[in-house]
Write a protein that holds these residues in place. Sequence first.
Motif, PDB file in Angstrom:
ATOM      1  N   SER A 125      49.676  90.022  41.620  1.00  0.00           N
ATOM      2  CA  SER A 125      50.308  90.238  40.311  1.00  0.00           C
ATOM      3  C   SER A 125      49.314  90.620  39.234  1.00  0.00           C
ATOM      4  CB  SER A 125      51.068  88.980  39.893  1.00  0.00           C
ATOM      5  OG  SER A 125      52.150  88.730  40.759  1.00  0.00           O
ATOM      6  N   PHE A 126      48.089  90.080  39.304  1.00  0.00           N
ATOM      7  CA  PHE A 126      47.105  90.316  38.250  1.00  0.00           C
ATOM      8  C   PHE A 126      45.950  91.187  38.746  1.00  0.00           C
ATOM      9  CE2 PHE A 126      48.980  86.058  37.501  1.00  0.00           C
ATOM     10  CZ  PHE A 126      49.735  86.401  36.391  1.00  0.00           C
ATOM     11  N   ALA A 127      46.200  91.971  39.765  1.00  0.00           N
ATOM     12  CA  ALA A 127      45.170  92.891  40.257  1.00  0.00           C
ATOM     13  C   ALA A 127      44.909  93.982  39.219  1.00  0.00           C
ATOM     14  CB  ALA A 127      45.618  93.517  41.576  1.00  0.00           C
ATOM     15  N   GLY A 128      43.674  94.419  39.147  1.00  0.00           N
ATOM     16  CA  GLY A 128      43.309  95.477  38.217  1.00  0.00           C
ATOM     17  C   GLY A 128      43.032  95.009  36.802  1.00  0.00           C
ATOM     18  N   ILE A 162      45.629  83.685  43.756  1.00  0.00           N
ATOM     19  CA  ILE A 162      46.369  84.490  42.794  1.00  0.00           C
ATOM     20  C   ILE A 162      45.508  84.931  41.619  1.00  0.00           C
ATOM     21  CG2 ILE A 162      47.204  82.366  41.718  1.00  0.00           C
ATOM     22  CD1 ILE A 162      49.058  85.720  41.804  1.00  0.00           C
ATOM     23  N   PHE A 163      44.523  84.099  41.225  1.00  0.00           N
ATOM     24  CA  PHE A 163      43.698  84.419  40.059  1.00  0.00           C
ATOM     25  C   PHE A 163      42.342  85.023  40.439  1.00  0.00           C
ATOM     26  CE2 PHE A 163      46.212  80.562  38.808  1.00  0.00           C
ATOM     27  CZ  PHE A 163      47.129  81.241  38.012  1.00  0.00           C
ATOM     28  N   ALA A 164      42.151  85.337  41.698  1.00  0.00           N
ATOM     29  CA  ALA A 164      40.863  85.875  42.144  1.00  0.00           C
ATOM     30  C   ALA A 164      40.482  87.190  41.461  1.00  0.00           C
ATOM     31  CB  ALA A 164      40.870  86.041  43.658  1.00  0.00           C
ATOM     32  N   GLU A 220      42.551  71.470  45.704  1.00  0.00           N
ATOM     33  CA  GLU A 220      41.455  71.748  44.768  1.00  0.00           C
ATOM     34  C   GLU A 220      41.754  73.095  44.105  1.00  0.00           C
ATOM     35  OE1 GLU A 220      38.425  72.573  42.612  1.00  0.00           O
ATOM     36  OE2 GLU A 220      38.229  73.717  44.464  1.00  0.00           O
ATOM     37  N   LEU A 221      42.086  73.064  42.818  1.00  0.00           N
ATOM     38  CA  LEU A 221      42.643  74.237  42.151  1.00  0.00           C
ATOM     39  C   LEU A 221      41.726  75.454  42.205  1.00  0.00           C
ATOM     40  CD1 LEU A 221      44.401  72.807  38.966  1.00  0.00           C
ATOM     41  CD2 LEU A 221      45.397  73.454  41.143  1.00  0.00           C
ATOM     42  N   TYR A 222      40.460  75.262  41.948  1.00  0.00           N
ATOM     43  CA  TYR A 222      39.559  76.400  41.853  1.00  0.00           C
ATOM     44  C   TYR A 222      39.492  77.169  43.167  1.00  0.00           C
ATOM     45  CZ  TYR A 222      37.679  75.260  37.234  1.00  0.00           C
ATOM     46  OH  TYR A 222      37.526  75.057  35.888  1.00  0.00           O
ATOM     47  N   GLY A 259      41.614  80.690  43.505  1.00  0.00           N
ATOM     48  CA  GLY A 259      40.650  81.701  43.083  1.00  0.00           C
ATOM     49  C   GLY A 259      40.342  81.684  41.605  1.00  0.00           C
ATOM     50  N   ILE A 260      40.352  80.517  40.976  1.00  0.00           N
ATOM     51  CA  ILE A 260      40.065  80.434  39.541  1.00  0.00           C
ATOM     52  C   ILE A 260      38.588  80.718  39.297  1.00  0.00           C
ATOM     53  CG2 ILE A 260      40.032  78.877  37.553  1.00  0.00           C
ATOM     54  CD1 ILE A 260      42.426  77.470  38.688  1.00  0.00           C
TER      55      ILE A 260
END
Length: 475
Positions: free
Chosen positions: A156-159, A180-182, A205-207, A211-212
């Motif tokens: 969803s947040f690629a680019g 998702i956030f990688a 573990e969230l990170y 992918g935080i």
Amino acid sequence: MTPRAASRLNFALSPKLQLLLLLLLVGSSRPERIDANDEEVDRFCYPAAHRNTRLSCECSNVSAAPWGMRALHIDCSYKDYKTEDLTELLPLYIDTLDLSWNKLNRAPSFNSDSLRLLNLMHNNISAIASSNFERVSSLRELYLGWNSIQQLEAQSFAGLPHLQVLNLAHNNLHSLPGQIFAPLLVLSTLELSWNRQLNQTNGQELYSSYGINPKLDTLRLDACNLSELKLPIDAPLRELSLRRNLFQRVPGQLPAALQRLDISENLLEKLLPQDAANLTQLRQLYVEDMPLLQGIAAHAFAPLRQVEEMSFQNSRQLSWLDGDVFVMENGYSVLPPLRILSFRGTLLRNFNVTLSPVFRKLTQLDLNGVPLYCDCQLAWLKDLAIQTNGRCLRPARVRGMLVSSVRDDEFSCERWPRWAYGLIILGLIGVCAAGVYLIVMGLRPHRGVTMRRKVGAGSPYARVTIEPNRQENLH
């Protein structure tokens, strides 16, 4: 009008006049155009279908940092736009686009090399498609809060390699796709608050799971029904908000670099030394509106050597604070640079004099609504140089008075507790009753004593004989 007159009127209208009337009717159905000069017309530049009309957004030119280059801010809020009403290609030099409070049913896909802030809050977006924002790669801030987002695709947040702020608060997210956030390489602020079913991430573990960015600065997870949380201890996280969750203890695995922690509205019953063991760099601590918190144990704040502000406001069950709360277990006391402290709306009745060195360094102490017992143990609080707004509940002679207004001689303590006075009074009553009993018993005649009196002829105790009437005796 009679049919004959109408036929005459139709005959009188020439074809040119009829064409002119038709054009006027068509023009009246179009949006009203802006009646202004050329400079003002530039204020209404988007979307292209409504350019320079009352239905267009308001555009304003500003000077952008760092060299004062031209930047365009477009405000499309409260326009009732749907996604199909918007054009993908955005105007040149656009810097900010505000599409909040519209009727967007999906996230628009825009194309711009200069857009830095996109606000899509308060719409009806339910899902974010893969690579939805890849053509606005310069985006720095993306606000998607207050929608109905239930699903995020893996890309969803690629680019968005330059995105720094992502707000997904007040949605309906149940789970998050792995990594998702990688793609967000420089993300500094992540807002996931008020996704009430996000507790499905418990135990992860969230990170590493999502992918935080390891250099994340601010993380907000309010009202997500979380009961446990695992974060890397070495992460440089500075601000963490866990308000209104289901934590019964402060999470043990928190980053050591944390400077602001909000653990308000959780289920803690007591603050213990282990709750703050790893928070040596903490500067702000908020433990407000706690429904079950009753006390703060000794040494609980000893690890907080850098704390500057603490608030326990409206924790209505908080009734005791140990006098050694800032003292280490070995007895050594290190005074933190504490400046602001609030116990507003709690049930604390007294403060031990051992807290005096910490309280004297405060610039703000809020005791409004605290039912203080203004006795000799609290006399030191009157000497503080700041106004606390604390009022006395007891003794009755100073009830309702500000602590700062009570005279020094009013801060007195009874030498004996009230129950001791009651026992003494009951004892005196018992002694008096026993004395009266003994006196009465002393005045009463003894059983072995008999009264001897001489009985004579004239005594009323003399024997009475009745002799018969001689006159009746005929013999």
